[in-house]
Scaffold this motif. Structure first.
Motif, PDB file in Angstrom:
ATOM      1  N   GLY A   1     -31.300  53.052 -28.198  1.00 34.73           N
ATOM      2  CA  GLY A   1     -30.979  54.024 -27.171  1.00 34.73           C
ATOM      3  C   GLY A   1     -30.845  55.456 -27.669  1.00 34.73           C
ATOM      4  N   PHE A   2     -30.122  56.249 -26.900  1.00 32.14           N
ATOM      5  CA  PHE A   2     -29.977  57.680 -27.111  1.00 32.14           C
ATOM      6  C   PHE A   2     -29.576  58.040 -28.545  1.00 32.14           C
ATOM      7  N   ILE A   3     -28.536  57.392 -29.054  1.00 34.07           N
ATOM      8  CA  ILE A   3     -28.040  57.714 -30.397  1.00 34.07           C
ATOM      9  C   ILE A   3     -29.131  57.484 -31.435  1.00 34.07           C
ATOM     10  N   HIS A   4     -29.837  56.377 -31.301  1.00 31.73           N
ATOM     11  CA  HIS A   4     -30.905  56.070 -32.254  1.00 31.73           C
ATOM     12  C   HIS A   4     -31.983  57.146 -32.231  1.00 31.73           C
ATOM     13  N   LEU A   5     -32.417  57.554 -31.032  1.00 34.00           N
ATOM     14  CA  LEU A   5     -33.469  58.566 -30.941  1.00 34.00           C
ATOM     15  C   LEU A   5     -33.008  59.916 -31.480  1.00 34.00           C
TER      16      LEU A   5
ATOM     17  N   LEU B   1     -43.535  57.079 -32.592  1.00 38.25           N
ATOM     18  CA  LEU B   1     -42.485  56.216 -33.124  1.00 38.25           C
ATOM     19  C   LEU B   1     -42.455  54.906 -32.343  1.00 38.25           C
ATOM     20  N   HIS B   2     -42.335  53.810 -33.073  1.00 35.38           N
ATOM     21  CA  HIS B   2     -42.179  52.487 -32.473  1.00 35.38           C
ATOM     22  C   HIS B   2     -40.987  51.811 -33.124  1.00 35.38           C
ATOM     23  N   GLY B   3     -40.214  51.096 -32.323  1.00 37.02           N
ATOM     24  CA  GLY B   3     -39.093  50.358 -32.886  1.00 37.02           C
ATOM     25  C   GLY B   3     -38.780  49.113 -32.095  1.00 37.02           C
ATOM     26  N   ASP B   4     -38.293  48.088 -32.795  1.00 33.39           N
ATOM     27  CA  ASP B   4     -37.727  46.904 -32.152  1.00 33.39           C
ATOM     28  C   ASP B   4     -36.743  46.298 -33.131  1.00 33.39           C
ATOM     29  N   ASN B   5     -35.869  45.442 -32.623  1.00 32.99           N
ATOM     30  CA  ASN B   5     -34.833  44.922 -33.523  1.00 32.99           C
ATOM     31  C   ASN B   5     -35.326  43.760 -34.375  1.00 32.99           C
ATOM     32  N   GLY B   6     -36.415  43.093 -33.958  1.00 29.08           N
ATOM     33  CA  GLY B   6     -36.982  42.032 -34.780  1.00 29.08           C
ATOM     34  C   GLY B   6     -36.096  40.822 -34.966  1.00 29.08           C
ATOM     35  N   ASN B   7     -35.028  40.734 -34.169  1.00 26.83           N
ATOM     36  CA  ASN B   7     -34.087  39.618 -34.322  1.00 26.83           C
ATOM     37  C   ASN B   7     -33.662  39.149 -32.936  1.00 26.83           C
ATOM     38  N   PRO B   8     -34.191  38.024 -32.451  1.00 29.14           N
ATOM     39  CA  PRO B   8     -33.898  37.579 -31.084  1.00 29.14           C
ATOM     40  C   PRO B   8     -32.441  37.221 -30.860  1.00 29.14           C
TER      41      PRO B   8
ATOM     42  N   TYR C   1     -39.148  50.165 -28.219  1.00 27.05           N
ATOM     43  CA  TYR C   1     -39.459  51.492 -27.703  1.00 27.05           C
ATOM     44  C   TYR C   1     -40.733  52.002 -28.361  1.00 27.05           C
ATOM     45  N   ASP C   2     -41.482  52.777 -27.589  1.00 27.05           N
ATOM     46  CA  ASP C   2     -42.674  53.466 -28.069  1.00 27.05           C
ATOM     47  C   ASP C   2     -42.629  54.868 -27.481  1.00 27.05           C
ATOM     48  N   VAL C   3     -42.547  55.867 -28.342  1.00 25.79           N
ATOM     49  CA  VAL C   3     -42.429  57.240 -27.856  1.00 25.79           C
ATOM     50  C   VAL C   3     -43.350  58.157 -28.657  1.00 25.79           C
ATOM     51  N   LEU C   4     -43.801  59.204 -27.983  1.00 25.93           N
ATOM     52  CA  LEU C   4     -44.550  60.277 -28.623  1.00 25.93           C
ATOM     53  C   LEU C   4     -43.618  61.463 -28.771  1.00 25.93           C
TER      54      LEU C   4
ATOM     55  N   GLN D   1     -41.537  61.569 -25.108  1.00 25.79           N
ATOM     56  CA  GLN D   1     -41.928  60.812 -23.923  1.00 25.79           C
ATOM     57  C   GLN D   1     -42.365  59.413 -24.343  1.00 25.79           C
ATOM     58  N   GLY D   2     -42.019  58.427 -23.515  1.00 27.60           N
ATOM     59  CA  GLY D   2     -42.443  57.068 -23.830  1.00 27.60           C
ATOM     60  C   GLY D   2     -41.708  56.036 -23.008  1.00 27.60           C
ATOM     61  N   ASN D   3     -41.469  54.884 -23.623  1.00 29.93           N
ATOM     62  CA  ASN D   3     -40.832  53.759 -22.930  1.00 29.93           C
ATOM     63  C   ASN D   3     -39.770  53.129 -23.812  1.00 29.93           C
ATOM     64  N   HIS D   4     -38.738  52.583 -23.147  1.00 30.29           N
ATOM     65  CA  HIS D   4     -37.671  51.876 -23.858  1.00 30.29           C
ATOM     66  C   HIS D   4     -37.216  50.712 -22.977  1.00 30.29           C
ATOM     67  N   ASP D   5     -37.352  49.495 -23.488  1.00 24.81           N
ATOM     68  CA  ASP D   5     -36.950  48.290 -22.764  1.00 24.81           C
ATOM     69  C   ASP D   5     -35.887  47.557 -23.570  1.00 24.81           C
ATOM     70  N   PHE D   6     -34.950  46.931 -22.864  1.00 25.70           N
ATOM     71  CA  PHE D   6     -33.979  46.085 -23.554  1.00 25.70           C
ATOM     72  C   PHE D   6     -33.527  44.964 -22.625  1.00 25.70           C
ATOM     73  N   GLU D   7     -32.958  43.928 -23.221  1.00 25.30           N
ATOM     74  CA  GLU D   7     -32.436  42.791 -22.467  1.00 25.30           C
ATOM     75  C   GLU D   7     -31.067  42.409 -22.992  1.00 25.30           C
TER      76      GLU D   7
END
Length: 235
Positions: free
Chosen positions: A52-56, A79-86, A93-96, A116-122
């Protein structure tokens, strides 16, 4: 019996320090209905460990630390990121990022970042799929300044699935700040405040607006104030 009580207190304290949010307001974290969903959205949209915000913001600090731009020139980074741990909060997230060096009379004074980009979480409560945008101006570029100062507007909009209430929700989420500081050595937030505004629309119900505030204390800690209660954040 007294020894057993002491052991129980120790185990609870250990549990509380293991997770991202403290147990100080455990009852508030188990709010039901809309308030619980909004609190979850605020936490996960803000949290570093869900992208989220803090990370960006701290990613922007890292890019600023290596920026070698001429005056009034820009550079694009993906920039691309994911936690890699289910077992943790799944996110991606994928942002330019476009960064530009702004100068006065040939002297660098500010770095502008547009994201600009996308950020999804569950989470157990929510599934969020949102577009993200952020405008960010970094000042205090001289070596004499130990911290950068950030002026930030961060926004996200999209749809949320409330799993607990089986609802689809439309939301617009905004964080704004003019005084966040980041230590140039650690590249971590060292202080400042931010305001959060959430526009929330459930089905055919009228839109509602909710607000919260964050105070950053440094050392990966902050206090979130929402509906009269404080929630301690750490990352």
């Amino acid at each position: 019996m007294k020894r057993n009580v002491l052991i129980l207190h120790f185990l609870l304290a250990t549990f509380c320090t293991t997770f991202f949010f403290s147990c100080k307001k455990d009852k508030d974290d188990r709010l039901s209905g809309r308030s619980a969903d909004i609190l979850e959205l605020i936490k996960r949209s803000t949290a570093s460990n869900s992208g989220g915000f803090i990370h960006l913001v701290e990613e922007m600090a890292m890019l600023a630390s290596v920026s070698q731009l001429d005056c009034n020139h820009y550079s694009d980074t993906t920039l691309h990121g994911d936690n890699g741990n289910p077992s943790l909060t799944p996110f991606t997230y994928d942002v330019l990022v476009r960064r530009e060096m702004l100068c006065t009379s040939g002297t660098p004074t500010r770095i502008s970042f547009a994201v600009q980009g996308n950020h999804d979480f569950e989470t157990i409560r929510l599934k969020d799929e949102s577009s993200v945008n952020m405008s960010n101006i970094i000042e205090r570029l001289t070596n004499a300044d130990a911290d950068w100062q950030f002026t930030i507007v961060y926004g996200r909009s999209g749809t949320i699935k409330s799993r607990m209430r089986d609802l689809t929700i439309r939301n617009n989420f905004r964080i704004s700040s003019g005084d966040i500081t980041i230590d140039k050595t650690s590249l971590r937030i060292s202080g400042g405040t931010a305001r959060i505004d959430v526009m929330w629309e459930e089905g055919d119900q009228p839109s509602l607006v909710f607000s919260a505030n964050i105070t950053f204390h440094g050392k990966n800690r902050a206090t979130l104030q929402f509906e009269g209660n404080n929630h301690q954040l750490h990352w």
